[in-house]
Write an enzyme that holds these catalytic residues in place. Structure first.
Site, PDB file in Angstrom:
ATOM      1  N   ASP A 122      -5.818  -7.674   4.267  1.00 31.36           N
ATOM      2  CA  ASP A 122      -6.659  -6.607   4.788  1.00 31.36           C
ATOM      3  C   ASP A 122      -5.930  -5.300   4.502  1.00 31.36           C
ATOM      4  OD1 ASP A 122      -8.659  -5.287   6.493  1.00 31.36           O
ATOM      5  OD2 ASP A 122      -7.005  -5.101   7.928  1.00 31.36           O
ATOM      6  N   LEU A 123      -6.650  -4.189   4.456  1.00 36.11           N
ATOM      7  CA  LEU A 123      -6.017  -2.896   4.195  1.00 36.11           C
ATOM      8  C   LEU A 123      -5.934  -2.039   5.460  1.00 36.11           C
ATOM      9  CD1 LEU A 123      -7.678  -2.040   0.737  1.00 36.11           C
ATOM     10  CD2 LEU A 123      -5.411  -3.008   1.163  1.00 36.11           C
ATOM     11  N   ASP A 124      -7.105  -1.613   5.963  1.00 37.96           N
ATOM     12  CA  ASP A 124      -7.132  -0.692   7.106  1.00 37.96           C
ATOM     13  C   ASP A 124      -6.486  -1.305   8.341  1.00 37.96           C
ATOM     14  OD1 ASP A 124      -8.547   0.956   5.423  1.00 37.96           O
ATOM     15  OD2 ASP A 124     -10.500   0.539   6.318  1.00 37.96           O
ATOM     16  N   ASP A 171      -5.235  -7.501  10.673  1.00 39.06           N
ATOM     17  CA  ASP A 171      -5.072  -7.122  12.077  1.00 39.06           C
ATOM     18  C   ASP A 171      -6.216  -7.574  12.971  1.00 39.06           C
ATOM     19  OD1 ASP A 171      -6.910  -4.340  12.835  1.00 39.06           O
ATOM     20  OD2 ASP A 171      -6.745  -4.937  10.745  1.00 39.06           O
TER      21      ASP A 171
END
Length: 239
Positions: free
Chosen positions: A16-18, A188
């Protein structure tokens, strides 16, 4: 670091990025504030309606087209286009304004600096494993300097349904050509990332830098395989 299951050998990772590789919360707050200012200055008629009015338009559009929440860029485009149409713009004027707004959004969206620690960890991981980004957002990985670490970047909308739907996880697994159980997804969000990865057969690493107690979280559906509180802990999983 906390283990909930015995990890199988990790031969690739998806990310995941954000809010995983950087704190996206202040970025989004800034983008939203600056976009309101831009929209009001560039299209003053937009200021004649409240934030709630604009929010209701976005919600109503999603009811009419349930695909839109899978593509945050298209969803915002439609919100602005439809809202300005209601405020008197012609269809051509509303479309042009929405296109200009999206150009501004995407520019602001990727205008931040990724932490040095993230670069150090991702650089070391990329030297040992293939890495893939899987995001529900619209950040430009080239502009924020993360593109070189990934063999593939998958974005909800252009590439398929948003997480936790399995489509992007399945595409990542097919690209890697590895058994899903040897791929570790790092993210997250307990639903989008942990539940999504586990339901697609991947191992799941929950990035919990907010000190959330998983046993008291309303988002918890499935336990991850492992929980980390800082990215460098990932390096110990591939030793």
């Amino acid at each position: 670091m906390q283990f909930f299951r015995h990890l199988k050998p990790v031969k690739a990772m998806t990310f995941d990025l954000d809010d995983t590789l950087y704190d996206n919360r202040p970025v989004i707050l800034q983008v939203e504030a600056q976009m309101v200012q831009w929209l009001h200055a560039t299209h003053p008629v937009s200021a004649t309606r409240s934030f709630d009015w604009w929010r209701d338009i976005k919600r109503d559009l999603a009811k009419q087209d349930n695909w839109l929440p899978n593509d945050v860029t298209l969803w915002r485009f439609k919100q602005i286009e439809y809202g300005l149409g209601l405020l008197g713009y012609t269809s051509q004027q509303a479309k042009l304004a929405a296109e200009q707004a999206i150009e501004k959004v995407l520019s602001l969206r990727s205008d931040f600096t990724v932490p040095d620690q993230t670069h150090r960890v991702m650089r070391e991981l990329a030297q040992q494993l293939p890495l893939i980004a899987i995001t529900n957002g619209n950040v430009d990985v080239e502009k924020i300097g993360l593109a070189d670490y990934f063999t593939l970047v998958l974005k909800a909308g252009p590439d398929g349904y948003a997480k936790p739907h399995g489509q992007l996880f399945d595409k990542a697994q097919q690209h890697l050509g590895l058994p899903a159980q040897h791929i570790l997804h790092v993210g997250d969000h307990l639903i989008s990332d942990v539940m999504g990865a586990k339901q697609s057969g991947l191992q799941a690493c929950w990035f919990n830098d907010q000190q959330v107690d998983i046993y008291h979280s309303h988002r918890a559906r499935l336990l991850p395989d492992v929980e980390i509180t800082a990215l460098p802990q990932l390096l110990t999983l591939i030793d």
